[in-house]
Design a protein around this motif. Structure first.
Motif, PDB file in Angstrom:
ATOM      1  N   ALA A  94       0.824  -1.218   0.000  1.00  0.00           N
ATOM      2  CA  ALA A  94       0.000   0.000   0.000  1.00  0.00           C
ATOM      3  C   ALA A  94       0.862   1.275   0.000  1.00  0.00           C
ATOM      4  CB  ALA A  94      -0.917  -0.002   1.220  1.00  0.00           C
ATOM      5  N   PHE A  95       2.058   1.198   0.573  1.00  0.00           N
ATOM      6  CA  PHE A  95       2.944   2.370   0.594  1.00  0.00           C
ATOM      7  C   PHE A  95       3.537   2.662  -0.786  1.00  0.00           C
ATOM      8  CE2 PHE A  95       3.246   0.992   5.092  1.00  0.00           C
ATOM      9  CZ  PHE A  95       2.868   2.179   5.696  1.00  0.00           C
ATOM     10  N   HIS A  96       3.499   1.665  -1.645  1.00  0.00           N
ATOM     11  CA  HIS A  96       4.212   1.781  -2.926  1.00  0.00           C
ATOM     12  C   HIS A  96       3.265   1.761  -4.137  1.00  0.00           C
ATOM     13  CE1 HIS A  96       7.718   0.973  -0.433  1.00  0.00           C
ATOM     14  NE2 HIS A  96       7.034  -0.033   0.087  1.00  0.00           N
ATOM     15  N   HIS A 130       6.510   4.356  -9.827  1.00  0.00           N
ATOM     16  CA  HIS A 130       7.071   4.096 -11.168  1.00  0.00           C
ATOM     17  C   HIS A 130       7.265   2.600 -11.402  1.00  0.00           C
ATOM     18  CE1 HIS A 130      11.166   3.261  -9.589  1.00  0.00           C
ATOM     19  NE2 HIS A 130      10.807   4.117  -8.644  1.00  0.00           N
ATOM     20  N   ALA A 131       7.616   1.850 -10.326  1.00  0.00           N
ATOM     21  CA  ALA A 131       7.827   0.402 -10.464  1.00  0.00           C
ATOM     22  C   ALA A 131       6.504  -0.295 -10.777  1.00  0.00           C
ATOM     23  CB  ALA A 131       8.440  -0.163  -9.184  1.00  0.00           C
ATOM     24  N   ASP A 132       5.433   0.142 -10.132  1.00  0.00           N
ATOM     25  CA  ASP A 132       4.102  -0.421 -10.434  1.00  0.00           C
ATOM     26  C   ASP A 132       3.678  -0.081 -11.865  1.00  0.00           C
ATOM     27  OD1 ASP A 132       3.530  -1.806  -8.134  1.00  0.00           O
ATOM     28  OD2 ASP A 132       1.839  -0.552  -7.519  1.00  0.00           O
ATOM     29  N   VAL A 133       3.995   1.132 -12.299  1.00  0.00           N
ATOM     30  CA  VAL A 133       3.598   1.522 -13.659  1.00  0.00           C
ATOM     31  C   VAL A 133       4.241   0.573 -14.675  1.00  0.00           C
ATOM     32  CG1 VAL A 133       3.781   3.315 -15.444  1.00  0.00           C
ATOM     33  CG2 VAL A 133       3.216   3.965 -13.092  1.00  0.00           C
ATOM     34  N   LEU A 134       5.548   0.357 -14.540  1.00  0.00           N
ATOM     35  CA  LEU A 134       6.245  -0.524 -15.484  1.00  0.00           C
ATOM     36  C   LEU A 134       5.667  -1.947 -15.417  1.00  0.00           C
ATOM     37  CD1 LEU A 134       8.638  -1.014 -17.468  1.00  0.00           C
ATOM     38  CD2 LEU A 134      10.006  -1.655 -15.474  1.00  0.00           C
ATOM     39  N   LYS A 135       5.544  -2.466 -14.198  1.00  0.00           N
ATOM     40  CA  LYS A 135       5.079  -3.844 -13.995  1.00  0.00           C
ATOM     41  C   LYS A 135       3.644  -4.035 -14.506  1.00  0.00           C
ATOM     42  CE  LYS A 135       4.104  -4.628  -9.708  1.00  0.00           C
ATOM     43  NZ  LYS A 135       4.314  -4.780  -8.265  1.00  0.00           N
ATOM     44  N   ALA A 156      -2.480  -6.719  -1.466  1.00  0.00           N
ATOM     45  CA  ALA A 156      -3.855  -6.545  -1.001  1.00  0.00           C
ATOM     46  C   ALA A 156      -4.858  -6.461  -2.150  1.00  0.00           C
ATOM     47  CB  ALA A 156      -3.963  -5.289  -0.142  1.00  0.00           C
ATOM     48  N   GLY A 157      -4.377  -6.293  -3.369  1.00  0.00           N
ATOM     49  CA  GLY A 157      -5.261  -6.341  -4.530  1.00  0.00           C
ATOM     50  C   GLY A 157      -5.749  -4.995  -5.020  1.00  0.00           C
ATOM     51  N   ALA A 166      -0.654   5.492   1.140  1.00  0.00           N
ATOM     52  CA  ALA A 166      -0.087   6.082  -0.071  1.00  0.00           C
ATOM     53  C   ALA A 166       0.397   7.496   0.204  1.00  0.00           C
ATOM     54  CB  ALA A 166      -1.126   6.076  -1.181  1.00  0.00           C
ATOM     55  N   GLY A 167      -0.348   8.214   1.048  1.00  0.00           N
ATOM     56  CA  GLY A 167       0.024   9.599   1.347  1.00  0.00           C
ATOM     57  C   GLY A 167       1.337   9.710   2.098  1.00  0.00           C
ATOM     58  N   THR A 168       1.680   8.677   2.878  1.00  0.00           N
ATOM     59  CA  THR A 168       2.889   8.741   3.690  1.00  0.00           C
ATOM     60  C   THR A 168       4.142   8.810   2.832  1.00  0.00           C
ATOM     61  OG1 THR A 168       1.738   7.339   5.240  1.00  0.00           O
ATOM     62  CG2 THR A 168       4.076   7.596   5.616  1.00  0.00           C
ATOM     63  N   THR A 169       4.179   8.044   1.767  1.00  0.00           N
ATOM     64  CA  THR A 169       5.398   8.006   0.960  1.00  0.00           C
ATOM     65  C   THR A 169       5.257   8.781  -0.342  1.00  0.00           C
ATOM     66  OG1 THR A 169       4.611   5.978  -0.039  1.00  0.00           O
ATOM     67  CG2 THR A 169       6.122   5.743   1.814  1.00  0.00           C
ATOM     68  N   GLY A 170       4.050   9.011  -0.761  1.00  0.00           N
ATOM     69  CA  GLY A 170       3.829   9.748  -2.002  1.00  0.00           C
ATOM     70  C   GLY A 170       4.424   9.048  -3.217  1.00  0.00           C
TER      71      GLY A 170
END
Ligand code: SAM
Length: 306
Positions: free
Chosen positions: A7-9, A13-18, A45-46, A55-59
């Motif tokens: 959830a923090f990530h 950019h890594a999620d975008v590529l994947k 978590a899906g 998400a707000g914590t790490t942006g």
């Protein structure tokens, strides 16, 4: 061992590529009539909130989906959008948009939701999800239950590296496996290599997709090299794509906490990729780099064999 929470990530950019690559692969594999089995060995978590506390914590979505969205449809005309957005990027953005109300970007689909949306009930495609985190498995089970997908999707609280073994080869002889560990523990690198090696022995024609971080750690550096060796020895084609967004050149203001660099680069290695993936990435990756790159150290690579 359970300090990693995706959830923090989410939306980084890594999620975008994947997820962009996952969508492209599944779109291709679902063109054939025969049933497809998708296994997500490390499901998370899906579904994630991009406006929530995590998400707000790490942006981190600011390094990925939000930055991409503003590059494609810039608020200020001073920064023109690319004339022709690559089909993979367009598809990824409109895919994520389906989970949101028009004009908003608050919900982000993780790999289980990406896969489930693309699978076909009529073809009897199946999705097998593994997750170990005690909190994330509950969120995942709850999120999946809302889909009312019945027997199409199974959620198992178990080690995905081990769970995969019993699923290969699938009865339909068609499978796509996403191996996406957090690499929180160093042994995940060796387990990933062993997992791909074992999977290819059990089912040589499956499509295997491995996400990995590009970080200065010997195990991380060796991972794509070891995967290439395995694929080459098995005589299977492979593709390896990476994206480094570079360092954030904005300095912290006096009195502000120092900016933490975070993960700046990642890669995706695919054994038995669809033949359409490489040409599509040749168009998309340079655009992705232009949109997400931040300066010093930004780069993209794309290599393949077979
Ligand atoms: N695949 C997800 C996506 O793209 O949305 C993100 C997954 S996250 C990078 C990795 C997940 O694997 C974490 O939720 C973690 O709790 C879980 N995990 C760690 N070790 C595991 C294992 N051996 N088997 C299954 N899940 C594991």
């Amino acid at each position: 061992m359970f300090s990693y929470r995706h959830a923090f990530h989410a939306g980084s950019h890594a999620d975008v590529l994947k997820h962009m690559m996952l969508i492209a692969i599944l779109r291709h594999l679902t063109q054939k009539d025969a049933a497809l089995v998708v296994v997500d060995t490390h499901a998370g978590a899906g579904l994630y909130r991009l406006d929530g506390d995590y998400a707000g914590t790490t942006g981190e979505a600011q390094t990925g989906i939000f930055r991409l969205a503003s590059a494609i449809s810039p608020a200020k005309p001073a920064k023109p959008a690319p004339k022709e957005v690559a089909p993979l990027i367009q598809d990824y953005m409109s895919f994520v948009a389906q989970f949101n109300v028009p004009g908003e970007l608050k919900v982000y689909p993780g790999s289980p939701f990406v896969a489930q949306r693309l699978l076909r009930a009529e073809a009897r495609d199946k999705l097998k999800l593994f997750e170990l985190h005690p909190t994330d498995i509950k969120s995942l089970a709850g999120n999946i239950a809302q889909l009312e997908a019945g027997r199409q999707v199974t959620v198992t609280r178990a080690d995905g590296f081990e769970g995969l073994k019993a699923l290969l080869p699938p009865p339909s002889r068609r499978a796509m496996v996403l191996i996406d560990p957090s690499y929180e523990i160093k042994t995940d690198y060796a387990k990933t290599v062993a997992c791909v090696q074992d999977a290819l022995t059990r089912f040589a024609t499956g499509t295997y997709m491995v996400w990995y971080p590009v970080i200065p750690r010997p195990e991380a550096h060796d991972l794509p090299r070891r995967l290439k060796t395995i694929a080459n020895r098995a005589g299977k084609p492979w593709l390896n794509a990476s994206l480094a967004i570079g360092q954030d050149e904005e300095r912290s203001q006096p009195g502000e906490p120092a900016r933490r660099p975070g993960l700046t680069a990642s890669g995706v290695f695919v054994v038995n990729p669809p033949h359409t993936l490489k040409p599509a990435l040749q168009v998309a990756l340079p655009q992705l780099l232009k949109a997400l790159g931040r300066g010093r150290g930004m780069s993209q690579t794309l290599e393949s064999a077979g």
